[in-house]
Scaffold this motif. Structure first.
Motif, PDB file in Angstrom:
ATOM      1  N   GLU A 136      31.972  37.199  23.659  1.00 10.33           N
ATOM      2  CA  GLU A 136      30.874  36.308  24.385  1.00 10.33           C
ATOM      3  C   GLU A 136      30.418  35.410  23.366  1.00 10.33           C
ATOM      4  OE1 GLU A 136      28.475  39.110  27.568  1.00 10.33           O
ATOM      5  OE2 GLU A 136      27.569  38.797  25.686  1.00 10.33           O
ATOM      6  N   ASP A 137      30.873  35.398  22.162  1.00  7.39           N
ATOM      7  CA  ASP A 137      30.859  34.076  21.042  1.00  7.39           C
ATOM      8  C   ASP A 137      31.351  33.078  21.641  1.00  7.39           C
ATOM      9  OD1 ASP A 137      29.355  35.834  19.206  1.00  7.39           O
ATOM     10  OD2 ASP A 137      31.026  35.811  17.785  1.00  7.39           O
ATOM     11  N   PHE A 138      32.509  33.274  22.198  1.00  9.43           N
ATOM     12  CA  PHE A 138      33.520  32.106  22.776  1.00  9.43           C
ATOM     13  C   PHE A 138      32.759  31.519  24.274  1.00  9.43           C
ATOM     14  CE2 PHE A 138      36.281  34.268  19.988  1.00  9.43           C
ATOM     15  CZ  PHE A 138      37.163  33.008  19.277  1.00  9.43           C
ATOM     16  N   ALA A 139      32.136  32.546  24.993  1.00 11.52           N
ATOM     17  CA  ALA A 139      31.685  32.170  26.055  1.00 11.52           C
ATOM     18  C   ALA A 139      30.141  31.351  25.840  1.00 11.52           C
ATOM     19  CB  ALA A 139      31.059  33.331  27.083  1.00 11.52           C
ATOM     20  N   ARG A 140      29.600  31.889  24.835  1.00  9.37           N
ATOM     21  CA  ARG A 140      28.127  31.071  24.291  1.00  9.37           C
ATOM     22  C   ARG A 140      28.900  29.519  23.861  1.00  9.37           C
ATOM     23  NH1 ARG A 140      23.640  28.999  25.175  1.00  9.37           N
ATOM     24  NH2 ARG A 140      22.342  28.797  22.997  1.00  9.37           N
ATOM     25  N   LEU A 141      29.687  29.594  22.960  1.00  9.48           N
ATOM     26  CA  LEU A 141      29.865  28.181  22.331  1.00  9.48           C
ATOM     27  C   LEU A 141      30.292  27.546  23.652  1.00  9.48           C
ATOM     28  CD1 LEU A 141      30.566  26.317  20.089  1.00  9.48           C
ATOM     29  CD2 LEU A 141      32.725  26.999  20.277  1.00  9.48           C
ATOM     30  N   HIS A 142      31.143  27.815  24.306  1.00  7.87           N
ATOM     31  CA  HIS A 142      31.578  26.928  25.704  1.00  7.87           C
ATOM     32  C   HIS A 142      30.426  26.532  26.512  1.00  7.87           C
ATOM     33  CE1 HIS A 142      33.444  26.104  29.635  1.00  7.87           C
ATOM     34  NE2 HIS A 142      34.345  25.573  28.800  1.00  7.87           N
ATOM     35  N   GLN A 143      29.403  27.540  26.736  1.00  7.03           N
ATOM     36  CA  GLN A 143      28.127  27.041  27.498  1.00  7.03           C
ATOM     37  C   GLN A 143      27.441  25.790  26.562  1.00  7.03           C
ATOM     38  OE1 GLN A 143      24.806  29.962  26.933  1.00  7.03           O
ATOM     39  NE2 GLN A 143      24.649  29.858  29.389  1.00  7.03           N
ATOM     40  N   MET A 144      27.278  25.964  25.382  1.00  2.30           N
ATOM     41  CA  MET A 144      26.462  25.086  24.665  1.00  2.30           C
ATOM     42  C   MET A 144      27.195  23.657  24.713  1.00  2.30           C
ATOM     43  SD  MET A 144      26.013  27.632  21.365  1.00  2.30           S
ATOM     44  CE  MET A 144      25.555  26.314  20.205  1.00  2.30           C
ATOM     45  N   TYR A 145      28.550  23.567  24.787  1.00  2.00           N
ATOM     46  CA  TYR A 145      29.239  22.359  24.431  1.00  2.00           C
ATOM     47  C   TYR A 145      29.930  21.730  26.095  1.00  2.00           C
ATOM     48  CZ  TYR A 145      29.557  22.649  19.592  1.00  2.00           C
ATOM     49  OH  TYR A 145      29.276  22.376  18.075  1.00  2.00           O
ATOM     50  N   THR A 146      29.564  22.759  26.884  1.00  2.00           N
ATOM     51  CA  THR A 146      30.080  22.196  28.175  1.00  2.00           C
ATOM     52  C   THR A 146      29.580  20.783  28.572  1.00  2.00           C
ATOM     53  OG1 THR A 146      30.305  24.527  29.368  1.00  2.00           O
ATOM     54  CG2 THR A 146      29.827  22.510  30.546  1.00  2.00           C
ATOM     55  N   PRO A 147      28.213  20.263  28.418  1.00  2.00           N
ATOM     56  CA  PRO A 147      28.221  18.963  28.841  1.00  2.00           C
ATOM     57  C   PRO A 147      29.031  17.733  27.825  1.00  2.00           C
ATOM     58  CG  PRO A 147      26.205  19.974  28.589  1.00  2.00           C
ATOM     59  CD  PRO A 147      27.225  21.005  28.129  1.00  2.00           C
ATOM     60  N   ASN A 148      29.312  18.276  26.654  1.00  2.00           N
ATOM     61  CA  ASN A 148      30.141  17.319  25.769  1.00  2.00           C
ATOM     62  C   ASN A 148      31.502  17.389  26.091  1.00  2.00           C
ATOM     63  OD1 ASN A 148      27.633  16.536  24.514  1.00  2.00           O
ATOM     64  ND2 ASN A 148      27.587  18.386  23.361  1.00  2.00           N
ATOM     65  N   VAL A 149      32.110  18.261  26.472  1.00  2.00           N
ATOM     66  CA  VAL A 149      33.508  18.320  26.551  1.00  2.00           C
ATOM     67  C   VAL A 149      34.193  18.641  27.927  1.00  2.00           C
ATOM     68  CG1 VAL A 149      33.735  19.199  24.245  1.00  2.00           C
ATOM     69  CG2 VAL A 149      33.489  20.965  26.193  1.00  2.00           C
ATOM     70  N   HIS A 150      33.356  18.228  28.954  1.00  2.00           N
ATOM     71  CA  HIS A 150      33.657  18.282  30.389  1.00  2.00           C
ATOM     72  C   HIS A 150      33.490  16.894  31.059  1.00  2.00           C
ATOM     73  CE1 HIS A 150      33.705  22.435  29.636  1.00  2.00           C
ATOM     74  NE2 HIS A 150      34.568  22.566  30.610  1.00  2.00           N
ATOM     75  N   GLN A 151      34.270  16.185  32.110  1.00  2.00           N
ATOM     76  CA  GLN A 151      33.986  14.937  32.485  1.00  2.00           C
ATOM     77  C   GLN A 151      34.145  13.864  31.594  1.00  2.00           C
ATOM     78  OE1 GLN A 151      30.142  15.662  34.780  1.00  2.00           O
ATOM     79  NE2 GLN A 151      31.317  15.999  36.502  1.00  2.00           N
ATOM     80  N   ASN A 152      34.963  14.030  30.575  1.00  2.00           N
ATOM     81  CA  ASN A 152      35.332  13.052  29.804  1.00  2.00           C
ATOM     82  C   ASN A 152      36.594  13.368  28.859  1.00  2.00           C
ATOM     83  OD1 ASN A 152      34.898  13.893  26.712  1.00  2.00           O
ATOM     84  ND2 ASN A 152      32.888  14.457  27.820  1.00  2.00           N
ATOM     85  N   GLN A 153      37.371  12.493  28.425  1.00  2.00           N
ATOM     86  CA  GLN A 153      38.644  12.947  27.640  1.00  2.00           C
ATOM     87  C   GLN A 153      38.720  13.697  26.652  1.00  2.00           C
ATOM     88  OE1 GLN A 153      37.790   9.254  29.242  1.00  2.00           O
ATOM     89  NE2 GLN A 153      38.808  10.733  31.022  1.00  2.00           N
TER      90      GLN A 153
END
Length: 368
Positions: A136-153
């Motif tokens: 879940e460390d990986f899931a939590r980091l992804h959750q935190m960073y989702t707006p910054n690393v999706h819908q852009n290059q």
């Protein structure tokens, strides 16, 4: 189009049945919670063809794009595997190979399921609030960073490095010593549920209605990250949708590969086969913020990464040495743009990971 809002009800007591050797227990599932709308666009194939019709196109035929592992490299499955920096020459002559699921042996598959279980049972690092395990460390980091690393290059390079750090953790913390894997979704477009990856022996059923996963190696799994940006314990759930996974087909992938500019290729892939792969599995996988809680996330994103790699291989002199597009704030990307990992691993630049055979940080290729 948007990722669908899944209408879900509570799930009762379930019999947990895992791989041979895993303990059989009876326990109550965590609640089956509604998965919130994530706001990610989905673009069907016909619309993508129209949208990118005026974009610069490659002069080569995408149907010929492939990775180039040699017979000698393909024979290397369980020998010494690289988890750190090596010279470019050493990496090119002796890379790690990621094998497609159908080319993965039964022993390799069992070892992978065991390594996933190991990560789920390891205590969290303490660096990520709400995480209850290293998984879940990986899931939590992804959750935190989702707006910054999706819908852009930044989407593709960030996820490439994210996958690498997960593989590295499997090897160093759970003694996973097999070749890594990927899942060719073009072979299963519209029929993910027919693949044995979604069987009682491995990930459990995909199904066609919203439900907690009650069979397979991860039956009864409680997810503590999500839904969406919140964190409320809920069950691992799926809602298979063959119409969505049908969009992960060869024609759509080749259409994305035909784009000469990275920014067009990336947008086509992210909003097309990538988005439909998430939505087609549904449930937790459709919760893009916390989707790494779903074991299939890693199968899906190695597929996405492999598509980027074969696009790069079609024009390596240019595609390893430049990148275009912008980040979430509209800043132009370049090779020195930093990929931040929030303490999960060292931050790197795009330059360090754009070529999977550079050896600077990563060293791998795909078996085809």
């Amino acid at each position: 189009m948007r990722f669908s809002l899944l209408t879900q009800a509570l799930c009762g007591a379930t019999l947990v049945v895992g791989l041979p050797g895993f303990k059989r227990t009876v326990k109550a599932s965590a609640p089956l919670l509604p998965i919130s709308r994530s706001g990610h666009h989905l673009v069907p194939f016909e619309e993508a063809v129209r949208e990118f019709a005026g974009a610069p196109k490659a002069t080569s035929d995408p149907a010929t794009y492939n990775d180039t592992a040699s017979p000698e490299e393909l024979a290397k499955t369980n020998s010494v595997l690289t988890t750190g920096a090596v010279s470019a020459a050493s990496c090119s002559s002796n890379p790690n190979i990621r094998f497609e699921w159908n080319d993965y042996s039964a022993s390799d598959r069992q070892a992978l399921m065991s390594a996933f279980k190991c990560m789920m049972n390891k205590p969290p690092s303490g660096g990520f609030s709400s995480s209850k395990s290293r998984w879940e460390d990986f899931a939590r980091l992804h959750q935190m960073y989702t707006p910054n690393v999706h819908q852009n290059q930044k989407f593709l390079p960030w996820h490439r490095y994210f996958i690498y750090l997960f593989e590295k953790a499997l090897r160093e913390e759970c003694n996973f010593n097999r070749a890594f894997f990927w899942f060719d979704e073009t072979k299963h477009a519209g029929a993910f549920s027919a693949s044995d990856v979604f069987s009682n022996q491995y990930l459990g059923s995909l199904g066609g209605s919203s439900h907690c996963v009650t069979d397979g190696a991860f039956a009864g799994l409680t997810v503590n990250i999500g839904p969406g940006t919140g964190n409320t314990p809920h069950c691992l759930s799926r809602q298979g949708n063959a119409a969505d996974t049908a969009q992960c087909n060869t024609n759509y992938v080749n259409s994305c590969l035909s784009n000469a500019r990275y920014q067009d290729f990336e947008k086509c892939l992210e909003y097309g086969p990538h988005g439909y792969g998430h939505n087609g599995v549904g449930g937790v996988m459709a919760d893009v913020y916390a989707s790494p809680s779903e074991p299939f996330f890693w199968f899906h994103h190695t597929f996405v990464d492999r598509v980027w790699r074969i696009w790069e291989l079609a024009d390596p002199n240019n595609r390893y040495n430049s990148i275009d597009g912008t980040d979430i704030n509209g800043n132009p990307l370049n090779l020195d743009t930093v990929i931040y990992m929030g303490g999960l691993g060292p931050d790197v630049t795009i330059r360090q990971i754009i070529n999977t055979l550079s050896g600077d940080v990563i060293c791998y290729r795909y078996n085809y």
